[in-house]
Design an enzyme around this catalytic site. Structure first.
Site, PDB file in Angstrom:
ATOM      1  N   SER A  10       0.841  -1.192   0.000  1.00 37.19           N
ATOM      2  CA  SER A  10       0.000   0.000   0.000  1.00 37.19           C
ATOM      3  C   SER A  10       0.873   1.237   0.000  1.00 37.19           C
ATOM      4  O   SER A  10       2.019   1.210   0.460  1.00 37.19           O
ATOM      5  CB  SER A  10      -0.901   0.028   1.239  1.00 37.19           C
ATOM      6  OG  SER A  10      -1.615   1.250   1.306  1.00 37.19           O
ATOM      7  N   HIS A  11       0.310   2.309  -0.479  1.00 32.65           N
ATOM      8  CA  HIS A  11       0.987   3.597  -0.403  1.00 32.65           C
ATOM      9  C   HIS A  11       1.082   4.089   1.038  1.00 32.65           C
ATOM     10  O   HIS A  11       1.865   4.986   1.339  1.00 32.65           O
ATOM     11  CB  HIS A  11       0.254   4.620  -1.268  1.00 32.65           C
ATOM     12  CG  HIS A  11       0.490   4.421  -2.728  1.00 32.65           C
ATOM     13  ND1 HIS A  11      -0.033   3.355  -3.431  1.00 32.65           N
ATOM     14  CD2 HIS A  11       1.206   5.147  -3.610  1.00 32.65           C
ATOM     15  CE1 HIS A  11       0.353   3.436  -4.691  1.00 32.65           C
ATOM     16  NE2 HIS A  11       1.093   4.516  -4.829  1.00 32.65           N
TER      17      HIS A  11
END
Length: 122
Positions: A10-11
């Site tokens: 995930s970012h």
């Protein structure tokens, strides 16, 4: 017993930390590794973090990779090219897909069976 590993990308490091915690409330034996945020712990992704997570999650039965946004997929694909092993990016929602993969892996299924079960669900 060996299990198919799971990598969550995930970012945001907080997103994958929380998702790993959520899944491990139910599935404790399946290796789940995270690669969230950049190397400077900012919003984004890191190929180096992804490679480390893949290596850590691999018990010999392969690794499934789940991601949140498009550039995370691009970095996952580049990381996969740099590692040895059987690794597949799974096209499924991050939360639901990773959860289903953990359940399927926990049942002792192989990489193809885990991926097919997730893809069938979504």
């Amino acid at each position: 017993m060996e299990y198919v590993g799971i990598v969550l990308i995930s970012h945001s490091s907080k997103i994958v930390e929380g998702l790993k915690e959520l899944i491990q409330q139910v599935i404790t034996d399946v290796p789940i590794e995270i690669a969230g945020g950049t190397d400077q712990n900012e919003i984004g992704t890191s190929i180096e973090k992804i490679i480390s997570a893949i290596d850590a999650a691999d018990q010999g039965k392969g690794v499934t990779v789940f991601y949140d946004l498009g550039s995370a997929k691009m970095n996952a694909e580049m990381a996969i090219e740099m590692v040895d092993g059987n690794v597949r990016v799974v096209e499924a929602p991050l939360i639901e897909g990773a959860y289903v993969a953990a359940v399927e892996s926990n049942m002792g299924k192989n990489l193809t069976e885990v991926c097919e079960a997730v893809e069938k669900e979504f």
